[in-house]
Write an enzyme that holds these catalytic residues in place. Sequence first.
Site, PDB file in Angstrom:
ATOM      1  N   LYS A   1       0.867  -1.171   0.000  1.00 32.29           N
ATOM      2  CA  LYS A   1       0.000   0.000   0.000  1.00 32.29           C
ATOM      3  C   LYS A   1       0.905   1.221   0.000  1.00 32.29           C
ATOM      4  O   LYS A   1       2.050   1.144   0.430  1.00 32.29           O
ATOM      5  CB  LYS A   1      -0.894  -0.002   1.243  1.00 32.29           C
ATOM      6  CG  LYS A   1      -1.988  -1.054   1.133  1.00 32.29           C
ATOM      7  CD  LYS A   1      -3.050  -0.796   2.160  1.00 32.29           C
ATOM      8  CE  LYS A   1      -3.365  -2.079   2.900  1.00 32.29           C
ATOM      9  NZ  LYS A   1      -4.114  -1.850   4.110  1.00 32.29           N
TER      10      LYS A   1
ATOM     11  N   HIS B   1       1.925   6.569   2.833  1.00 27.32           N
ATOM     12  CA  HIS B   1       1.182   7.824   2.756  1.00 27.32           C
ATOM     13  C   HIS B   1       1.698   8.853   3.751  1.00 27.32           C
ATOM     14  O   HIS B   1       2.670   8.616   4.479  1.00 27.32           O
ATOM     15  CB  HIS B   1      -0.318   7.579   2.916  1.00 27.32           C
ATOM     16  CG  HIS B   1      -0.696   6.883   4.177  1.00 27.32           C
ATOM     17  ND1 HIS B   1      -0.488   7.438   5.406  1.00 27.32           N
ATOM     18  CD2 HIS B   1      -1.254   5.669   4.393  1.00 27.32           C
ATOM     19  CE1 HIS B   1      -0.919   6.611   6.336  1.00 27.32           C
ATOM     20  NE2 HIS B   1      -1.380   5.522   5.752  1.00 27.32           N
TER      21      HIS B   1
ATOM     22  N   HIS C   1       2.533   7.926   7.267  1.00 23.86           N
ATOM     23  CA  HIS C   1       3.802   7.225   7.463  1.00 23.86           C
ATOM     24  C   HIS C   1       4.966   8.198   7.363  1.00 23.86           C
ATOM     25  O   HIS C   1       5.963   8.054   8.064  1.00 23.86           O
ATOM     26  CB  HIS C   1       3.953   6.096   6.447  1.00 23.86           C
ATOM     27  CG  HIS C   1       2.854   5.081   6.535  1.00 23.86           C
ATOM     28  ND1 HIS C   1       2.064   4.753   5.461  1.00 23.86           N
ATOM     29  CD2 HIS C   1       2.390   4.355   7.581  1.00 23.86           C
ATOM     30  CE1 HIS C   1       1.168   3.855   5.842  1.00 23.86           C
ATOM     31  NE2 HIS C   1       1.340   3.606   7.123  1.00 23.86           N
TER      32      HIS C   1
HETATM   33  N1  ARG Z   1       0.868  -0.145   9.858  1.00 19.19           N
HETATM   34  C1  ARG Z   1      -0.028   0.677  10.597  1.00 19.19           C
HETATM   35  C2  ARG Z   1      -0.762   1.638   9.664  1.00 19.19           C
HETATM   36  O1  ARG Z   1      -0.238   1.984   8.641  1.00 19.19           O
HETATM   37  C3  ARG Z   1       0.661   1.476  11.664  1.00 19.19           C
HETATM   38  C4  ARG Z   1       1.254   0.646  12.759  1.00 19.19           C
HETATM   39  C5  ARG Z   1       1.301   1.366  14.050  1.00 19.19           C
HETATM   40  N2  ARG Z   1       1.933   0.622  15.078  1.00 19.19           N
HETATM   41  C6  ARG Z   1       1.336  -0.280  15.857  1.00 19.19           C
HETATM   42  N3  ARG Z   1       2.065  -0.897  16.744  1.00 19.19           N
HETATM   43  N4  ARG Z   1       0.077  -0.568  15.728  1.00 19.19           N
HETATM   44  O2  ARG Z   1      -1.837   2.090   9.959  1.00 19.19           O
END
Ligand code: ARG
Length: 636
Positions: free
Chosen positions: A168, A171, A174
Amino acid sequence: AAPIDQLVKQVDGLNLDAVKAKFPDTYPDLNLMDLYRAHLANVLSEVTGVDTAIIYPNLGWTSGLDKGDIALPVPSLRVKGKKPDELAQEWAAKFPDTDPLFTKPTVSQIHLSFFVKASPLVNAVIPMVQHKGAEYGFNKADGLKDPKDPSKGQKRIIVEFSSPNIAKPFHAGHLRSTIIGGFLSNLYAGAGWDVIRINYLGDWGKQYGLLALAYEKYGDEEALQKDPINHLFQLYVRINTEMTAEKEELTKRKEAGEDVSALEANSLDEQARRYFKKMTDRDADALAMWKRFRDLSIVRYKDTYARLNIHFDEYSGESQVSEEAMNKVGNLMEEKKICKEDKGAQLIDFSELVPGKEGKRLEKPLVRKRDGTALYLTRDISELLGRHEKYNFDKMIYVVASAQDLHLRQLFKIIELLGYKDIADKCQHINFGLVLGMSTRKGTVKFLDDILRDVADKMHEVMKKNENKYSQIEDPLATADVLGISSVMVQDMSGKRINNYTFNMETMTSFEGDTGPYLQYAHARLNSIRRKAGVSDEELATADLSLLTETSAINLCRHMAGWPDVVKNTLKTLEPTTVLTYLFKLTHALSSSYDQLQVVGSEPELMKARLALYTAVQTVLANGMRLIGLSPVDRM
Ligand code: ARG
């Protein structure tokens, strides 16, 4: 600590060890202002009759140099019997005329403002910056388990940040997590903590079953090798479109009375679910394929992170959480009666576990689906406990968008309810708002690499306009890249984290206003002044600093003396803007100093003194820029 010794000698009755013993958590050999506050507390104690232990913590920062270097709100000393404004007048009058470090305080209503005397400060701060160099401002004692005994070792912090989802787009959320997380890692490392940087990839779940399916159908080995992130994204978009169409079709037919159960049993959605089930059952082929996607994506991410001066100690991810660990947690949840069954699934009803509004606010998250598979939250629970076991951290920070506030509150609460309040208390969610206006005109998402390239192109255009300078830059494209990244980062860090902001290429790349290029330009200009003067660092060390008497020179020194306090405060606010605000104050003071403080063309001794000043300013500026993750450029 030579520079400080000189200063101490000028001040009657002060001695470094005595200062440290009398005022705990004070580091006068790293932070001149600690010495100034200690001295001021001693003097004020004489003046007011109040104990230094009460005065010292109430000696605060000012909002700007025009308001002094240190401020005291008179009521904070809790002296009874007289009105604070009368006391303020009285104390100001009593303050000794002959103080070696401060002029007589000024009074504004109930506040006393203290201004430092120029000469002792100038003579102490420049050598201190010269002496500490890249370390100036950073106090490693913060990260010690016992600040008095370094042999007990460092405190350990995990900073989890960036955490994109494979296949994905990377964005804006991130990007912000990456920028803020990189900054926080630098901040804690500078403060002497043992920092572990973890990237928790989104790389698990039914959507990866769907992606694998897409690859089986339409995958192209060559395209995958060449640009895994884009190829996987294209596959992902394609299969999602198909799946949506298929779902619509099935609903339509169902509504028309057709029996679609056979079609449904073999729908893309169902195939994806089955594929993912194979993955969780650790089917070798399914796992091997998924692992390639993950590995190839990580290789690419690493390139991008390198451009941003960021590295990770661990690429963790949702896929790395074992079923076994989750089962263990599941059992523990049942044992502690935290979760309950609901139509074959398991959920946590916080309203039954946490009293009052908070219980309602935490809602009722699922922790096991009906088919027995775990969820995002379930994985986070296991991962958190696993990290504690593996790293035994003293603190852990999650840098995640505020859209996930609820998720992290649920996570921390569950850990607490499981009986690990001590661990939950070590965890902190660092959240942030949205970036608006970052999608393309067509409304499609943009990849980070493309954004960085666009901004770099823009900076390259700007640089080319000055042919003469441009021709002297060794690697203009690399410089443009750094400037572009600085633009993006400074824009991101300008406001408080929680605020949304609009991504604006024009403003962020401008040289006017508080932008990344403005900071870089300030740094490059200092470099050019030094280059033109051609005086060595050894010569600078012998400069006669008493020649620095102009207001602009003194103000630059006052700003520099304040830098260690800014870093200290940043450890409290955990806001990049705390650092940026300081850097812009410093660079504004710098810009307005050039007229008054000519270097080339002035008397040799004066030139040397001013160069020593500017070199010190450059050190402080570079330290601040590196802290927020910028690479200072020498030419642009
Ligand atoms: N991959 C997740 C997202 O893009 C964020 C992860 C955040 N960290 C966690 N430990 N949940 O939404």
